[in-house]
Design a protein around this motif. Structure first.
Motif, PDB file in Angstrom:
ATOM      1  N   UNK A 167       0.828  -1.206   0.000  1.00  0.00           N
ATOM      2  CA  UNK A 167       0.000   0.000   0.000  1.00  0.00           C
ATOM      3  C   UNK A 167       0.863   1.257   0.000  1.00  0.00           C
ATOM      4  N   UNK A 168       0.351   2.307  -0.643  1.00  0.00           N
ATOM      5  CA  UNK A 168       0.975   3.625  -0.649  1.00  0.00           C
ATOM      6  C   UNK A 168       2.356   3.630  -1.299  1.00  0.00           C
ATOM      7  N   UNK A 169       2.516   2.786  -2.299  1.00  0.00           N
ATOM      8  CA  UNK A 169       3.716   2.845  -3.133  1.00  0.00           C
ATOM      9  C   UNK A 169       3.410   3.751  -4.330  1.00  0.00           C
ATOM     10  N   UNK A 170       4.360   4.614  -4.670  1.00  0.00           N
ATOM     11  CA  UNK A 170       4.160   5.513  -5.808  1.00  0.00           C
ATOM     12  C   UNK A 170       4.240   4.696  -7.095  1.00  0.00           C
ATOM     13  N   UNK A 171       3.132   4.662  -7.840  1.00  0.00           N
ATOM     14  CA  UNK A 171       3.074   3.902  -9.084  1.00  0.00           C
ATOM     15  C   UNK A 171       3.109   4.798 -10.325  1.00  0.00           C
ATOM     16  N   UNK A 172       2.699   6.028 -10.160  1.00  0.00           N
ATOM     17  CA  UNK A 172       2.649   6.927 -11.315  1.00  0.00           C
ATOM     18  C   UNK A 172       2.978   8.348 -10.876  1.00  0.00           C
ATOM     19  N   UNK A 173       3.782   9.035 -11.698  1.00  0.00           N
ATOM     20  CA  UNK A 173       4.134  10.433 -11.435  1.00  0.00           C
ATOM     21  C   UNK A 173       3.408  11.291 -12.461  1.00  0.00           C
ATOM     22  N   UNK A 174       2.479  12.092 -11.978  1.00  0.00           N
ATOM     23  CA  UNK A 174       1.709  12.963 -12.863  1.00  0.00           C
ATOM     24  C   UNK A 174       2.506  14.225 -13.200  1.00  0.00           C
ATOM     25  N   UNK A 175       3.165  14.767 -12.211  1.00  0.00           N
ATOM     26  CA  UNK A 175       3.999  15.945 -12.418  1.00  0.00           C
ATOM     27  C   UNK A 175       5.253  15.796 -11.552  1.00  0.00           C
TER      28      UNK A 175
END
Length: 219
Positions: A167-175
């Motif tokens: 849980x709460x792993x960064x999967x996508x960077x929007x900016x």
């Protein structure tokens, strides 16, 4: 009968080491003792004053050293963060360049139009040069994909169901996010995982939340 005058007999007693000599010696001893006591008291007073002056000098030296270190730190911070506002504005320009490049259709990029390709390459080169210049001034890009969510550096925009990652792993960077020195210039806007296994207590990521506002206040 002793017909000698009284004063002659007193003189004889004095010359013979009588009571008068004893009184003089006793008075001298008392006076010497008083002098010694006065000297001792003066010595102790001077010793106390010397300790007080020494302690005051040590405190003053410590205060001066703290002031020197604080001044050095403030000067270093001023140099490191002087470009923060300018860098933030330049990041907005870089974002617009990236949006423009991302908006170009793939078939347009693959076309044989030499002029159009040169335009794209020029914009990409300008973007790289701008980010490189910012990096030379202490601005660094955050690349948190695959890392645990950290509210000090990331801003969670949405959750992505994924049972295969914690849980709460960064999967996508929007900016992309950026830091300058140890301060957050701009948090990374990210999507975080949901529904995966829970990490251990020591390794559990922080819950998504707003970014640390330190950069907005201090920069």
């Amino acid at each position: 009968m002793n017909d000698r005058p009284e004063n002659e007999r007193a003189t004889d007693q004095t010359d013979a080491g009588g009571p008068a000599d004893i009184n003089v010696e006793a008075s001298a001893d008392i006076a010497e003792g008083q002098d010694n006591q006065a000297d001792f008291e003066a010595f102790m007073r001077l010793a106390k004053e010397n300790e007080e002056l020494k302690d005051r000098a040590l405190r003053l030296a410590a205060e001066m050293e703290n002031l020197r270190r604080r001044t050095q730190r403030e000067v270093a911070d001023a140099k490191s963060y002087a470009v923060a506002n300018f860098a933030r504005d330049m990041l907005a320009v870089s974002d617009n360049m990236r949006r423009a490049l991302d908006a170009i259709p793939a078939e347009a990029k693959a076309s044989d139009d030499a002029g159009f390709k040169s335009l794209i390459e020029g914009v990409e080169m300008t973007e790289r040069d701008m980010l490189g210049a910012l990096e030379r001034h202490g601005v660094k890009r955050l690349a948190p994909e695959g890392e645990r969510f950290d509210p000090n550096f990331h801003q969670a925009m949405f959750e992505i169901p994924n049972p295969d990652v914690p849980n709460n792993t960064v999967l996508q960077v929007v900016q992309s996010g950026y830091v300058i020195g140890e301060r957050v210039l701009r948090p990374a806007m990210v999507g975080v995982s949901k529904g995966g296994p829970k990490a251990g207590a020591a390794d559990a990521p922080a819950e998504p939340g707003p970014p640390n506002p330190q950069s907005e206040k201090d920069a």
